[in-house]
Design an enzyme around this catalytic site. Structure first.
Site: not given
Length: 349
Positions: A102, A166, A214, A328, A331
């Site tokens: 990317q 971005y 993306r 997962c 966290c």
């Protein structure tokens, strides 16, 4: 019975062995200010490739020092950066995975000063400057040069980062872009920079090099996103990896009440309906049954599994075999894996 996840798919002229994509998860602390890795990325990505993942997208990689997301991120703005990507490419290819990188310019989200964007705006008490036309031309060239370095490194393609707020997202979004020249105002003008970069990368790298985009859901209407997706397809983009953009939280982008996953995943499935090239969706896909649901119901071509692959490098092989995966823990406040690859509660288990 063959798992729906295990079905191959063609992206450009590359055969991807299954429908799982590792999205570009940035390990923010794994590099230095010169864009070189300090933790072995080849090992990091090879573990996930060995674990069965078909398409690897190497994390956000800066096209220039100016455009870095973080001062410890990796880069492709110098030829000296090529060897670290050669190692990643070789490691993934050894495991029969397709691998792309990317490419990003962070725009107003970049580290350091000054920072630049589509328009002048104050960001976190820091003045962001409007890009001149000359500066825009330089950034286009930097995307193309970084893509050529990726090709020289032996990677199979690039993903152009047009999401997550971005630089390219800042141009396509009318919430940020207040320009009054050929890069602002109308939808076509706001899309111009992204399309010119895609066109330039395709011309420079040839027909066989994968170009992924993306895709950020940036604007308050789905109709604009559909239009943009079709324009990218027409210019030769090979796959769309759909995620969030600046306007993604708009009240107009709400999935049906019975839709089981996030609105970001939903938008990926909506873009899937508009184009004939492969489309990947993302966000919160942690269990194989979630990916299987999306694929079995022909709602998407590929499923991006992010933190699930950090928690369990063998996620894809386990999913194909019908085995349980490490789930997962999500966290807080940040993913612990990104610290050093070893702080994740699942590390070594």
């Amino acid at each position: 019975m063959t798992s729906v996840i295990d079905r191959s798919i063609m992206i450009n002229k590359k055969k991807v062995k299954n429908r799982i994509l590792m999205p570009p998860l940035v390990c923010f602390n794994w590099g230095n200010e010169e864009g070189f890795e300090t933790v072995d990325r080849a090992e990091h990505y090879a573990l996930r490739a060995k674990g069965g993942t078909g398409l690897m997208v190497v994390e956000a990689t800066a096209i220039s020092r100016e455009g870095r997301i973080t001062d410890t991120g990796i880069g492709l703005w110098r030829d000296e950066h090529i060897p670290q990507f050669e190692r990643m490419a070789h490691a993934c290819h050894q495991e029969d995975s397709v691998v792309i990188v990317q490419l990003v310019h962070a725009g107003m989200k970049a580290v350091g000063t000054p920072v630049y964007s589509s328009s002048a705006v104050e960001v976190e008490n820091k003045q962001c400057l409007e890009l001149s036309l000359e500066h825009i031309e330089r950034i286009k060239a930097e995307f193309i040069e970084a893509a050529l370095r990726a090709q020289k490194a032996g990677l199979d393609g690039v993903e152009i980062h047009g999401a997550h707020g971005y630089l390219l997202s800042q141009f396509t979004s009318k919430q940020v872009n207040a320009r009054n020249d050929q890069y602002g105002g109308s939808l076509d003008n706001r899309l111009r920079l992204s399309l010119e970069i895609v066109e330039g990368v395709r011309k420079a790298t040839g027909d066989d090099f994968i170009i992924c985009y993306r895709f950020g859901v940036n604007d308050p209407t789905l109709e604009e996103d559909k239009y943009f997706a079709k324009k990218l397809e027409a210019l030769g983009v090979d796959i769309l990896n759909v995620s969030a953009g600046i306007g993604a939280n708009s009240k107009n982008l709400v999935p049906p009440e019975d839709y089981p996953y996030s609105f970001i995943t939903y938008m990926g499935t909506e873009i899937f309906k508009q184009v004939d090239i492969p489309v990947a969706c993302v966000f919160g896909i942690k269990e194989p049954k979630q990916a299987e649901y999306l694929l079995e119901n022909e709602m998407i071509d590929m499923v991006a599994v992010g933190k699930g692959l950090l928690a369990d490098p063998n996620w894809t092989n386990k999913a194909i075999k019908g085995e349980g995966v490490n789930i997962c823990y999500n966290c807080a406040p940040w993913c612990k894996y990104g610290k050093d690859g070893k702080t994740c509660p699942w590390y070594g288990k």
